[in-house]
Write an enzyme that holds these catalytic residues in place. Structure first.
Site, PDB file in Angstrom:
ATOM      1  N   ARG A  19      42.950 156.337 -23.386  1.00 22.59           N
ATOM      2  CA  ARG A  19      42.916 157.790 -23.613  1.00 22.59           C
ATOM      3  C   ARG A  19      42.529 158.538 -22.343  1.00 22.59           C
ATOM      4  O   ARG A  19      42.464 159.770 -22.340  1.00 22.59           O
ATOM      5  CB  ARG A  19      41.906 158.123 -24.719  1.00 22.59           C
ATOM      6  CG  ARG A  19      42.510 158.258 -26.089  1.00 22.59           C
ATOM      7  CD  ARG A  19      42.677 156.930 -26.758  1.00 22.59           C
ATOM      8  NE  ARG A  19      43.507 157.035 -27.939  1.00 22.59           N
ATOM      9  CZ  ARG A  19      43.686 156.027 -28.783  1.00 22.59           C
ATOM     10  NH1 ARG A  19      43.105 154.855 -28.558  1.00 22.59           N
ATOM     11  NH2 ARG A  19      44.469 156.169 -29.823  1.00 22.59           N
ATOM     12  N   LYS A  69      37.007 145.201 -14.216  1.00 20.66           N
ATOM     13  CA  LYS A  69      35.815 145.903 -13.711  1.00 20.66           C
ATOM     14  C   LYS A  69      35.033 145.055 -12.693  1.00 20.66           C
ATOM     15  O   LYS A  69      34.532 145.580 -11.706  1.00 20.66           O
ATOM     16  CB  LYS A  69      34.902 146.310 -14.865  1.00 20.66           C
ATOM     17  CG  LYS A  69      35.480 147.433 -15.724  1.00 20.66           C
ATOM     18  CD  LYS A  69      34.490 147.878 -16.785  1.00 20.66           C
ATOM     19  CE  LYS A  69      35.102 148.899 -17.715  1.00 20.66           C
ATOM     20  NZ  LYS A  69      34.181 149.373 -18.752  1.00 20.66           N
ATOM     21  N   ASP A 105      29.524 153.745 -17.016  1.00 19.13           N
ATOM     22  CA  ASP A 105      29.411 153.423 -18.449  1.00 19.13           C
ATOM     23  C   ASP A 105      28.012 153.730 -18.981  1.00 19.13           C
ATOM     24  O   ASP A 105      27.855 154.289 -20.073  1.00 19.13           O
ATOM     25  CB  ASP A 105      29.749 151.947 -18.706  1.00 19.13           C
ATOM     26  CG  ASP A 105      31.247 151.694 -18.712  1.00 19.13           C
ATOM     27  OD1 ASP A 105      32.021 152.649 -18.971  1.00 19.13           O
ATOM     28  OD2 ASP A 105      31.667 150.549 -18.449  1.00 19.13           O
ATOM     29  N   GLY A 131      25.472 142.490 -29.037  1.00 26.74           N
ATOM     30  CA  GLY A 131      26.544 142.172 -28.100  1.00 26.74           C
ATOM     31  C   GLY A 131      25.987 141.955 -26.705  1.00 26.74           C
ATOM     32  O   GLY A 131      24.897 142.457 -26.364  1.00 26.74           O
ATOM     33  N   GLY A 134      30.414 143.257 -21.219  1.00 24.05           N
ATOM     34  CA  GLY A 134      30.322 144.196 -20.099  1.00 24.05           C
ATOM     35  C   GLY A 134      29.663 145.505 -20.493  1.00 24.05           C
ATOM     36  O   GLY A 134      28.813 146.027 -19.759  1.00 24.05           O
ATOM     37  N   THR A 157      27.294 134.545 -29.225  1.00 19.13           N
ATOM     38  CA  THR A 157      27.141 133.442 -28.273  1.00 19.13           C
ATOM     39  C   THR A 157      25.807 133.641 -27.556  1.00 19.13           C
ATOM     40  O   THR A 157      25.699 134.493 -26.657  1.00 19.13           O
ATOM     41  CB  THR A 157      28.298 133.454 -27.253  1.00 19.13           C
ATOM     42  OG1 THR A 157      29.537 133.543 -27.971  1.00 19.13           O
ATOM     43  CG2 THR A 157      28.291 132.213 -26.378  1.00 19.13           C
ATOM     44  N   GLU A 159      24.131 132.090 -25.383  1.00 20.19           N
ATOM     45  CA  GLU A 159      24.051 131.861 -23.935  1.00 20.19           C
ATOM     46  C   GLU A 159      24.327 133.153 -23.139  1.00 20.19           C
ATOM     47  O   GLU A 159      23.682 133.422 -22.121  1.00 20.19           O
ATOM     48  CB  GLU A 159      25.062 130.774 -23.565  1.00 20.19           C
ATOM     49  CG  GLU A 159      24.837 130.201 -22.198  1.00 20.19           C
ATOM     50  CD  GLU A 159      25.981 129.278 -21.780  1.00 20.19           C
ATOM     51  OE1 GLU A 159      26.803 128.895 -22.649  1.00 20.19           O
ATOM     52  OE2 GLU A 159      26.039 128.971 -20.580  1.00 20.19           O
ATOM     53  N   ILE A 220      29.263 151.986 -30.105  1.00 17.14           N
ATOM     54  CA  ILE A 220      30.185 152.441 -29.058  1.00 17.14           C
ATOM     55  C   ILE A 220      31.637 152.231 -29.464  1.00 17.14           C
ATOM     56  O   ILE A 220      32.545 152.691 -28.793  1.00 17.14           O
ATOM     57  CB  ILE A 220      29.876 151.825 -27.673  1.00 17.14           C
ATOM     58  CG1 ILE A 220      30.166 150.342 -27.610  1.00 17.14           C
ATOM     59  CG2 ILE A 220      28.429 152.092 -27.279  1.00 17.14           C
ATOM     60  CD1 ILE A 220      30.200 149.827 -26.178  1.00 17.14           C
ATOM     61  N   TYR A 222      34.624 153.498 -31.466  1.00 21.12           N
ATOM     62  CA  TYR A 222      34.882 154.850 -31.980  1.00 21.12           C
ATOM     63  C   TYR A 222      36.179 154.937 -32.790  1.00 21.12           C
ATOM     64  O   TYR A 222      36.674 156.025 -33.064  1.00 21.12           O
ATOM     65  CB  TYR A 222      34.858 155.889 -30.854  1.00 21.12           C
ATOM     66  CG  TYR A 222      35.773 155.550 -29.704  1.00 21.12           C
ATOM     67  CD1 TYR A 222      37.117 155.879 -29.737  1.00 21.12           C
ATOM     68  CD2 TYR A 222      35.288 154.869 -28.592  1.00 21.12           C
ATOM     69  CE1 TYR A 222      37.951 155.550 -28.694  1.00 21.12           C
ATOM     70  CE2 TYR A 222      36.105 154.538 -27.545  1.00 21.12           C
ATOM     71  CZ  TYR A 222      37.439 154.872 -27.602  1.00 21.12           C
ATOM     72  OH  TYR A 222      38.266 154.537 -26.571  1.00 21.12           O
TER      73      TYR A 222
HETATM   74  P1  NAP Z   1      33.439 142.229 -23.971  1.00 18.48           P
HETATM   75  O1  NAP Z   1      32.832 142.138 -22.620  1.00 18.48           O
HETATM   76  O2  NAP Z   1      34.673 141.477 -24.278  1.00 18.48           O
HETATM   77  O3  NAP Z   1      32.296 141.839 -25.054  1.00 18.48           O
HETATM   78  C1  NAP Z   1      32.599 141.761 -26.409  1.00 18.48           C
HETATM   79  C2  NAP Z   1      31.313 141.548 -27.213  1.00 18.48           C
HETATM   80  O4  NAP Z   1      31.627 141.607 -28.612  1.00 18.48           O
HETATM   81  C3  NAP Z   1      30.667 140.181 -26.979  1.00 18.48           C
HETATM   82  O5  NAP Z   1      29.260 140.309 -27.070  1.00 18.48           O
HETATM   83  C4  NAP Z   1      31.210 139.363 -28.160  1.00 18.48           C
HETATM   84  O6  NAP Z   1      30.393 138.266 -28.536  1.00 18.48           O
HETATM   85  C5  NAP Z   1      31.174 140.398 -29.244  1.00 18.48           C
HETATM   86  N1  NAP Z   1      32.049 140.090 -30.367  1.00 18.48           N
HETATM   87  C6  NAP Z   1      33.409 140.148 -30.397  1.00 18.48           C
HETATM   88  N2  NAP Z   1      33.856 139.802 -31.637  1.00 18.48           N
HETATM   89  C7  NAP Z   1      32.764 139.519 -32.389  1.00 18.48           C
HETATM   90  C8  NAP Z   1      32.571 139.108 -33.732  1.00 18.48           C
HETATM   91  N3  NAP Z   1      33.603 138.908 -34.564  1.00 18.48           N
HETATM   92  N4  NAP Z   1      31.309 138.912 -34.183  1.00 18.48           N
HETATM   93  C9  NAP Z   1      30.249 139.126 -33.352  1.00 18.48           C
HETATM   94  N5  NAP Z   1      30.366 139.512 -32.069  1.00 18.48           N
HETATM   95  C10 NAP Z   1      31.607 139.712 -31.577  1.00 18.48           C
HETATM   96  O7  NAP Z   1      33.793 143.761 -24.315  1.00 18.48           O
HETATM   97  P2  NAP Z   1      33.056 145.097 -23.813  1.00 18.48           P
HETATM   98  O8  NAP Z   1      33.760 145.622 -22.622  1.00 18.48           O
HETATM   99  O9  NAP Z   1      31.602 144.848 -23.744  1.00 18.48           O
HETATM  100  O10 NAP Z   1      33.404 146.102 -25.020  1.00 18.48           O
HETATM  101  C11 NAP Z   1      32.858 145.880 -26.295  1.00 18.48           C
HETATM  102  C12 NAP Z   1      33.303 146.978 -27.262  1.00 18.48           C
HETATM  103  O11 NAP Z   1      32.856 148.247 -26.801  1.00 18.48           O
HETATM  104  C13 NAP Z   1      34.821 147.107 -27.408  1.00 18.48           C
HETATM  105  O12 NAP Z   1      35.066 147.385 -28.771  1.00 18.48           O
HETATM  106  C14 NAP Z   1      35.171 148.301 -26.543  1.00 18.48           C
HETATM  107  O13 NAP Z   1      36.324 148.970 -26.995  1.00 18.48           O
HETATM  108  C15 NAP Z   1      33.939 149.180 -26.745  1.00 18.48           C
HETATM  109  N6  NAP Z   1      33.664 150.071 -25.601  1.00 18.48           N
HETATM  110  C16 NAP Z   1      33.519 151.404 -25.865  1.00 18.48           C
HETATM  111  C17 NAP Z   1      33.223 152.252 -24.825  1.00 18.48           C
HETATM  112  C18 NAP Z   1      33.071 153.726 -25.089  1.00 18.48           C
HETATM  113  O14 NAP Z   1      33.213 154.506 -24.147  1.00 18.48           O
HETATM  114  N7  NAP Z   1      32.764 154.142 -26.296  1.00 18.48           N
HETATM  115  C19 NAP Z   1      33.081 151.773 -23.502  1.00 18.48           C
HETATM  116  C20 NAP Z   1      33.215 150.396 -23.279  1.00 18.48           C
HETATM  117  C21 NAP Z   1      33.511 149.556 -24.359  1.00 18.48           C
HETATM  118  P3  NAP Z   1      30.634 136.793 -27.890  1.00 18.48           P
HETATM  119  O15 NAP Z   1      30.004 136.838 -26.543  1.00 18.48           O
HETATM  120  O16 NAP Z   1      29.971 135.881 -28.840  1.00 18.48           O
HETATM  121  O17 NAP Z   1      32.132 136.608 -27.808  1.00 18.48           O
END
Ligand code: NAP
Length: 281
Positions: A19, A69, A105, A131, A134, A157, A159, A220, A222
């Protein structure tokens, strides 16, 4: 010679659903500025050419999203202290031919809560971050800036949560997501940074029964704007903030660097993104 209009981009793989162009084009229009903001898909095997791609495309800078990133941080000529702390960059700009990097962020996360729930951080105390990806890293950094302690990182996870806690040192603790029920006791802030709840898929197997009555719950994710977690929090009369504002606020510093004006995160902008989310749901 015709004046070259400044142009920025969002770099990721894929970037079709980003977006960011809607946000930046709205600000360009609103402020009556010349310029553009495009999608620039960059495949993982091309990201090492990041600076060359920006120079060849005449870009004044870029945002960077998943999965680039960390690479953006590594490939920039210079990164500020926030990007260095997080080991990741989401905003790039040129200064004297050098590619500079920061990470907005955490700023976006804080600015959203400051706007939606003024005074949200006044009581501080125990914060729980669900979580350890990143986004969680940026948010833990942000919460430490505002004095929350301890910050507990819960992850499926373990770790990864432990690595994150080790990175920040004392004040940040790790636990498995399965322990959320007990860890949430007396929490003043709960942040979901996992993708659980996106498109209403997946659920957590804990309730918010144990959090403080003055707790703030924010997600986060949305899409939807009111995730299951936020719906439960609202039913319990807890203060809630959705994650759309984080997306809007994290965009502002880049815009100012590229186009020279401070943009406004307004209700009109929020509605533009909401309309777009609605049309793509
Ligand atoms: P990421 O680095 O891929 O991390 C994903 C996280 O979600 C990990 O902690 C993962 O756990 C966990 N996870 C995924 N599926 C799961 C499940 N079924 N049950 C439990 N935990 C689960 O992604 P990210 O960049 O941090 O982004 C995470 C989320 O935030 C995304 O939905 C993204 O769209 C959103 N986001 C929003 C904004 C905003 O501006 N509002 C900004 C950034 C990100 P594991 O380590 O165990 O896999």
């Amino acid at each position: 010679m015709a004046e070259v209009e400044p142009k920025a981009a969002i770099i990721g793989w894929p970037v079709d659903h980003s977006r960011s162009p809607l946000i930046h084009r709205h600000w360009l229009r609103e402020l009556g500025l010349k310029g553009d903001y495009e999608r620039l898909p960059v495949a993982p095997d091309q990201i090492n050419r990041l600076k060359a791609l920006l120079v060849e495309g005449n870009y004044v800078g870029a945002n960077v999203t998943i999965p680039h990133k960390e690479a953006a941080f590594r490939l920039a000529d210079r990164a500020d202290s926030v990007a260095r702390e997080l080991g990741a960059a989401n905003t790039l700009w040129f200064e004297d031919g050098q590619l500079l990097a920061t990470n907005t962020d955490g700023f976006g996360f804080l600015a959203n809560l400051d706007e939606r729930l003024p005074g949200w951080d006044r009581n501080g105390g125990k914060a729980v971050v669900l979580g350890a990806g990143g986004a969680a890293r940026a948010i833990v950094w942000a919460l430490l800036q505002r004095g929350f302690a301890p910050v507990l990182v819960l992850n499926r996870t373990l770790e990864k949560a432990e690595n994150l806690a080790r990175h920040f040192g004392a004040g940040v603790l790790a636990a498995p997501l399965s322990q959320a029920g007990t860890v949430l006791k007396d929490a003043g802030l709960v942040v979901n940074t996992t993708s659980v709840g996106m498109h209403d898929e997946g659920t957590f197997d804990f309730t918010l029964e144990q959090v403080r009555p003055d707790a703030v719950i924010t997600d986060i994710v949305y899409t939807p704007l009111r995730t299951r977690l936020l719906r439960e929090a609202a039913e319990r009369n807890l203060r809630v903030a959705d994650g759309l504002g984080m997306l809007l606020h994290q965009a502002a510093p880049g815009f100012e660097k590229w186009f020279g004006r401070k943009p406004l995160v307004s209700a009109a902008l929020r509605q533009i993104i909401l309309d777009d989310l609605g049309s793509s749901a």
